[in-house]
Design a protein around this motif. Structure first.
Motif: not given
Length: 105
Positions: A35-36, A60-65, A67-71
């Protein structure tokens, strides 16, 4: 920091030698399907730089979380052996640079 997988450890050790870093260590929560949000919480409380060597889809999912708050929103198209640098800014995170294997050949 790296996952417990051999390739991540090897990569972290190579990068550490190149960067002159001696405190390479295995940590939990960096495996492909972890879980990121685990590292999102940990990173949010850090006051120092760190390098993480992990796996897809986790990174990838951690970076999304971050940067934009959504994994689930893809922010960057990771490639194997890619290196991404993030910086904390007022109110969040930004991508400073991203190096793919194609750029260094």
């Amino acid at each position: 920091m790296h996952s417990g997988k051999a390739r991540a450890r090897q990569t972290a050790e190579i990068l550490a030698r190149y960067l002159g870093v001696s405190n390479v260590r295995e940590v939990d929560g960096l495996n492909p399907n972890d879980d990121p949000r685990i590292w999102f919480e940990r990173i949010s409380s850090l006051d120092h730089d760190l390098m993480m060597v992990g796996h897809l889809p986790h990174l990838s999912r951690l970076v999304s979380l971050l940067i934009v708050g959504n994994l689930d929103v893809k922010v960057v198209e990771f490639r194997y052996s890619g290196v991404l640098r993030l910086s904390r800014v007022e109110g969040g995170w930004v991508i400073n640079w991203f190096i793919t294997p194609d750029l260094v050949r």
